[in-house]
Design a protein around this motif. Structure first.
Motif, PDB file in Angstrom:
ATOM      1  N   ARG A  40       0.815  -1.215   0.000  1.00  0.00           N
ATOM      2  CA  ARG A  40       0.000   0.000   0.000  1.00  0.00           C
ATOM      3  C   ARG A  40       0.849   1.265   0.000  1.00  0.00           C
ATOM      4  O   ARG A  40       0.546   2.224  -0.711  1.00  0.00           O
ATOM      5  CB  ARG A  40      -0.910  -0.020   1.236  1.00  0.00           C
ATOM      6  N   TYR A  41       1.915   1.280   0.816  1.00  0.00           N
ATOM      7  CA  TYR A  41       2.671   2.508   1.045  1.00  0.00           C
ATOM      8  C   TYR A  41       4.075   2.506   0.460  1.00  0.00           C
ATOM      9  O   TYR A  41       4.772   3.511   0.549  1.00  0.00           O
ATOM     10  CB  TYR A  41       2.788   2.772   2.552  1.00  0.00           C
ATOM     11  N   GLY A  42       4.529   1.396  -0.126  1.00  0.00           N
ATOM     12  CA  GLY A  42       5.876   1.336  -0.673  1.00  0.00           C
ATOM     13  C   GLY A  42       6.872   0.750   0.310  1.00  0.00           C
ATOM     14  O   GLY A  42       6.503   0.157   1.329  1.00  0.00           O
ATOM     15  N   ALA A  43       8.158   0.905  -0.001  1.00  0.00           N
ATOM     16  CA  ALA A  43       9.211   0.329   0.842  1.00  0.00           C
ATOM     17  C   ALA A  43       9.283   1.053   2.176  1.00  0.00           C
ATOM     18  O   ALA A  43       9.186   2.273   2.231  1.00  0.00           O
ATOM     19  CB  ALA A  43      10.554   0.406   0.132  1.00  0.00           C
ATOM     20  N   PRO A  44       9.466   0.314   3.287  1.00  0.00           N
ATOM     21  CA  PRO A  44       9.487   0.943   4.611  1.00  0.00           C
ATOM     22  C   PRO A  44      10.859   1.438   5.012  1.00  0.00           C
ATOM     23  O   PRO A  44      11.872   1.111   4.406  1.00  0.00           O
ATOM     24  CB  PRO A  44       9.062  -0.207   5.535  1.00  0.00           C
ATOM     25  N   ARG A  45      10.865   2.218   6.073  1.00  0.00           N
ATOM     26  CA  ARG A  45      12.087   2.598   6.769  1.00  0.00           C
ATOM     27  C   ARG A  45      12.183   1.727   8.013  1.00  0.00           C
ATOM     28  O   ARG A  45      11.202   1.560   8.748  1.00  0.00           O
ATOM     29  CB  ARG A  45      12.042   4.073   7.164  1.00  0.00           C
ATOM     30  N   ARG A  77       9.141  -1.369  11.508  1.00  0.00           N
ATOM     31  CA  ARG A  77       9.308  -0.732  10.197  1.00  0.00           C
ATOM     32  C   ARG A  77       8.231   0.328  10.025  1.00  0.00           C
ATOM     33  O   ARG A  77       7.111   0.161  10.518  1.00  0.00           O
ATOM     34  CB  ARG A  77       9.267  -1.778   9.088  1.00  0.00           C
ATOM     35  N   ALA A  78       8.569   1.408   9.321  1.00  0.00           N
ATOM     36  CA  ALA A  78       7.704   2.583   9.294  1.00  0.00           C
ATOM     37  C   ALA A  78       7.486   3.081   7.877  1.00  0.00           C
ATOM     38  O   ALA A  78       8.358   2.951   7.011  1.00  0.00           O
ATOM     39  CB  ALA A  78       8.320   3.693  10.133  1.00  0.00           C
ATOM     40  N   TRP A  79       6.306   3.676   7.672  1.00  0.00           N
ATOM     41  CA  TRP A  79       5.958   4.313   6.405  1.00  0.00           C
ATOM     42  C   TRP A  79       5.434   5.720   6.692  1.00  0.00           C
ATOM     43  O   TRP A  79       4.685   5.933   7.651  1.00  0.00           O
ATOM     44  CB  TRP A  79       4.851   3.541   5.696  1.00  0.00           C
ATOM     45  N   ALA A  80       5.816   6.683   5.868  1.00  0.00           N
ATOM     46  CA  ALA A  80       5.249   8.029   5.924  1.00  0.00           C
ATOM     47  C   ALA A  80       4.040   8.060   5.001  1.00  0.00           C
ATOM     48  O   ALA A  80       4.129   7.676   3.830  1.00  0.00           O
ATOM     49  CB  ALA A  80       6.282   9.057   5.472  1.00  0.00           C
ATOM     50  N   TYR A  81       2.904   8.528   5.525  1.00  0.00           N
ATOM     51  CA  TYR A  81       1.695   8.602   4.708  1.00  0.00           C
ATOM     52  C   TYR A  81       0.872   9.792   5.176  1.00  0.00           C
ATOM     53  O   TYR A  81       0.303   9.775   6.270  1.00  0.00           O
ATOM     54  CB  TYR A  81       0.876   7.315   4.813  1.00  0.00           C
ATOM     55  N   GLY A  82       0.813  10.825   4.323  1.00  0.00           N
ATOM     56  CA  GLY A  82       0.052  12.004   4.691  1.00  0.00           C
ATOM     57  C   GLY A  82       0.545  12.590   6.007  1.00  0.00           C
ATOM     58  O   GLY A  82       1.730  12.801   6.206  1.00  0.00           O
ATOM     59  N   ARG A  84       0.514  11.139   8.878  1.00  0.00           N
ATOM     60  CA  ARG A  84       0.744  10.081   9.861  1.00  0.00           C
ATOM     61  C   ARG A  84       1.988   9.282   9.505  1.00  0.00           C
ATOM     62  O   ARG A  84       2.368   9.171   8.348  1.00  0.00           O
ATOM     63  CB  ARG A  84      -0.435   9.104   9.908  1.00  0.00           C
ATOM     64  N   TRP A  85       2.616   8.734  10.547  1.00  0.00           N
ATOM     65  CA  TRP A  85       3.554   7.639  10.406  1.00  0.00           C
ATOM     66  C   TRP A  85       2.802   6.362  10.754  1.00  0.00           C
ATOM     67  O   TRP A  85       2.054   6.320  11.732  1.00  0.00           O
ATOM     68  CB  TRP A  85       4.733   7.797  11.360  1.00  0.00           C
ATOM     69  N   ILE A  86       2.978   5.316   9.955  1.00  0.00           N
ATOM     70  CA  ILE A  86       2.400   4.005  10.222  1.00  0.00           C
ATOM     71  C   ILE A  86       3.555   3.032  10.445  1.00  0.00           C
ATOM     72  O   ILE A  86       4.515   3.005   9.665  1.00  0.00           O
ATOM     73  CB  ILE A  86       1.540   3.508   9.047  1.00  0.00           C
ATOM     74  N   GLY A  87       3.469   2.224  11.496  1.00  0.00           N
ATOM     75  CA  GLY A  87       4.533   1.274  11.778  1.00  0.00           C
ATOM     76  C   GLY A  87       3.994  -0.088  12.164  1.00  0.00           C
ATOM     77  O   GLY A  87       2.878  -0.203  12.680  1.00  0.00           O
ATOM     78  N   THR A  88       4.769  -1.109  11.907  1.00  0.00           N
ATOM     79  CA  THR A  88       4.409  -2.449  12.346  1.00  0.00           C
ATOM     80  C   THR A  88       5.682  -3.246  12.610  1.00  0.00           C
ATOM     81  O   THR A  88       6.777  -2.849  12.206  1.00  0.00           O
ATOM     82  CB  THR A  88       3.528  -3.173  11.318  1.00  0.00           C
TER      83      THR A  88
END
Length: 266
Positions: A40-45, A77-82, A84-88
């Motif tokens: 959904r969000y691409g490669a994570p950090r 691992r984290a994704w930047a989206y709008g 928010r940061w989303i992590g799992t």
């Protein structure tokens, strides 16, 4: 729990619109959840790996995701989206048991300063700030000499920096950045450097010997052209943050991001 994109939607709804975190059932596969989020969000950090936190992690790179776990994160691992940061990943709960987690944190994105008349602005740098980009160079080894030889012309330097910096993907998940210009409209004097799902094509009017002076032209789905006296990176900055721009995305998003396709970071 069966993991699908619908499951991900439900979990994100449980987190709410701002910050929050969930400890998930132990039987859930954290890698499968990460794969769904990556689709959904691409490669994570990677913020935490095997209990070791990235020393460069700060609020601009998603460090807020670690706050709820108070040093108990194992792999995040984290994704930047709008906005928010989303992590799992995984973290130890209060009993010391390692469990899958899903977490969100607020993300602040600085807006660019207005350009003074005659100011020499680095619009690619401003684009990095607007999107909160923290990933590695997306396409650092692009062979521009080969591409330019094939096209029979040089290319604008800001466009080349955008491709090298961001790589393959879309601004706000909407404006697709071409990795090489398309020559489909060459007979009209246009080279296409980006496009949208609404079938608008973002081009240059390739007139003159200095590509850095080529204006941007938008070819709409009905074949009409609208010209802008600016370069590609400035054009992208303005449609992201100027609510009065004819092709603005600022009316739909309060914060902006770059969604990657493939393996480059975000």
């Amino acid at each position: 729990m069966e993991l699908t994109q619908a499951t991900v939607n439900d979990l994100l709804d449980r987190l709410g619109p701002g910050a929050g975190h969930l400890y998930l059932p132990g039987a859930l596969d954290p890698q499968a959840l990460a794969d769904l989020l990556g689709g959904r969000y691409g490669a994570p950090r990677t913020l935490v790996l095997d209990g070791f936190t990235d020393p460069t992690a700060d609020e601009s790179r998603g460090a807020g995701l670690l706050t709820p776990f108070e040093g108990r994160a194992v792999t995040i691992r984290a994704w930047a989206y709008g906005d928010r940061w989303i992590g799992t990943g995984t973290a130890r709960d209060a009993a010391g048991i390692v469990r899958p987690v899903l977490v969100a944190a607020r993300r602040e994105v600085p807006e660019p300063l207005a350009a003074a008349p005659g100011e020499d602005v680095d619009w690619v740098w401003r684009l990095i700030r607007i999107t909160g980009w923290t990933g590695p160079a997306g396409r650092p080894d692009m062979d521009w000499a080969k591409t330019e030889a094939s096209l029979g012309t040089g290319l604008p330097s800001d466009y080349k920096r955008m491709v090298e910096t961001f790589g393959e993907g879309a601004f706000d998940g909407f404006l697709d950045l071409n990795q090489e210009p398309w020559a489909d409209l060459r007979e009209d004097g246009l080279l296409i450097w980006a496009g949208t799902e609404h079938e608008d094509l973002y081009c240059w009017r390739a007139d003159g010997d200095d590509p850095d002076r080529w204006p941007v032209v938008v070819r709409s789905f009905d074949g009409k052209d609208l010209a802008f006296d600016c370069r590609a990176a400035e054009f992208v900055c303005r449609i992201l943050v100027d609510p009065h721009h004819p092709y603005t995305l600022a009316r739909y998003f309060d914060a902006h991001w770059f969604m990657t396709y493939g393996g480059n970071g975000s």
